[in-house]
Design a protein around this motif. Sequence first.
Motif, PDB file in Angstrom:
ATOM      1  N   ASP A   1      39.729  28.626   7.327  1.00  0.00           N
ATOM      2  CA  ASP A   1      39.055  29.893   7.957  1.00  0.00           C
ATOM      3  C   ASP A   1      37.914  30.629   6.707  1.00  0.00           C
ATOM      4  OD1 ASP A   1      39.718  29.798  10.603  1.00  0.00           O
ATOM      5  OD2 ASP A   1      41.612  30.741   9.918  1.00  0.00           O
ATOM      6  N   VAL A   2      38.778  30.344   5.451  1.00  0.00           N
ATOM      7  CA  VAL A   2      37.945  30.857   4.259  1.00  0.00           C
ATOM      8  C   VAL A   2      36.793  30.172   4.032  1.00  0.00           C
ATOM      9  CG1 VAL A   2      38.478  31.269   1.808  1.00  0.00           C
ATOM     10  CG2 VAL A   2      40.286  31.805   3.490  1.00  0.00           C
ATOM     11  N   VAL A   3      36.995  29.045   3.902  1.00  0.00           N
ATOM     12  CA  VAL A   3      35.766  28.116   4.042  1.00  0.00           C
ATOM     13  C   VAL A   3      34.872  28.333   4.811  1.00  0.00           C
ATOM     14  CG1 VAL A   3      34.937  25.712   4.111  1.00  0.00           C
ATOM     15  CG2 VAL A   3      37.164  26.272   2.936  1.00  0.00           C
ATOM     16  N   ARG A   4      35.025  28.624   6.203  1.00  0.00           N
ATOM     17  CA  ARG A   4      33.922  28.725   7.201  1.00  0.00           C
ATOM     18  C   ARG A   4      33.204  30.215   6.884  1.00  0.00           C
ATOM     19  NH1 ARG A   4      38.105  26.931  10.590  1.00  0.00           N
ATOM     20  NH2 ARG A   4      37.718  24.664  11.180  1.00  0.00           N
ATOM     21  N   ASP A   5      34.019  31.383   6.494  1.00  0.00           N
ATOM     22  CA  ASP A   5      33.438  32.383   6.242  1.00  0.00           C
ATOM     23  C   ASP A   5      32.581  32.387   4.952  1.00  0.00           C
ATOM     24  OD1 ASP A   5      35.029  33.562   8.394  1.00  0.00           O
ATOM     25  OD2 ASP A   5      36.379  34.435   6.987  1.00  0.00           O
TER      26      ASP A   5
END
Length: 243
Positions: free
Chosen positions: A205-209
């Motif tokens: 999720d951090v990558v996507r954000d």
Amino acid sequence: MFKHTNFRKNFPVSDLPDIQNEKSRLNVHAGISNFKTIFYGFGWQLPIDISVIVSTDNTRGVHMSRLVKTTKKFMNTKYIEESLINIQKEANITQQNCKVIVNFQYPFEDQFLDISITLDEKCKFNYLFSLSGITSCPCSKAIVGIGHMQRTVLTLELYDTMVNFDETALDLSNCFSAKLEEFLNRPDEAKKIIEAQENSKFVEDVVRDCKKRFPHAKYINVTSLESIHSHNAIAYWDSNNQI
């Protein structure tokens, strides 16, 4: 036995042999690495670590003292990118294909953003940023109501002409479940835990954000220093490796 001689007195610099300019069939790249100095910006200063690499251009060696002199000459500009451009321009006058790399820590709130900037031989900038934050696990939260928490490191690589470090640090910090803070009393610690729990994220999720905030990113990597495992969790996105 070697006898000490005052070279500056007996041998003017103009008369000294220039060993570096001897011809060589193999062209290599060489220069100074990890040269520590102070950069004086617009109303602030930072300790930096800088490397300057040039081509031997079919000579035996590069003039490294010139690279040190040039680097020190341009340590006082408004933006550090200006210094790198000036170093490259002057170095290229006598030693071709100059590449400049600088590493430093940029203060952001009570944290530090790790920054590496490379000015390549074609005068293109490549930025590498790294910041730590907090993540809480959505999976354990869904099962027991509390997500285990860990420190997470986010690394971003991008190409650009000029980057605002404060804006970059802010955007990166907002990718985590919560940002790190140094001084927290007990009520503040409780608020920080609740903040992270209410914004649980996987490393994926951090990558996507991060990709949403930096659509022109070249590479994104997230490493979670797991609190309940001896291993770490990682996720990344690479613009050169898309299926």
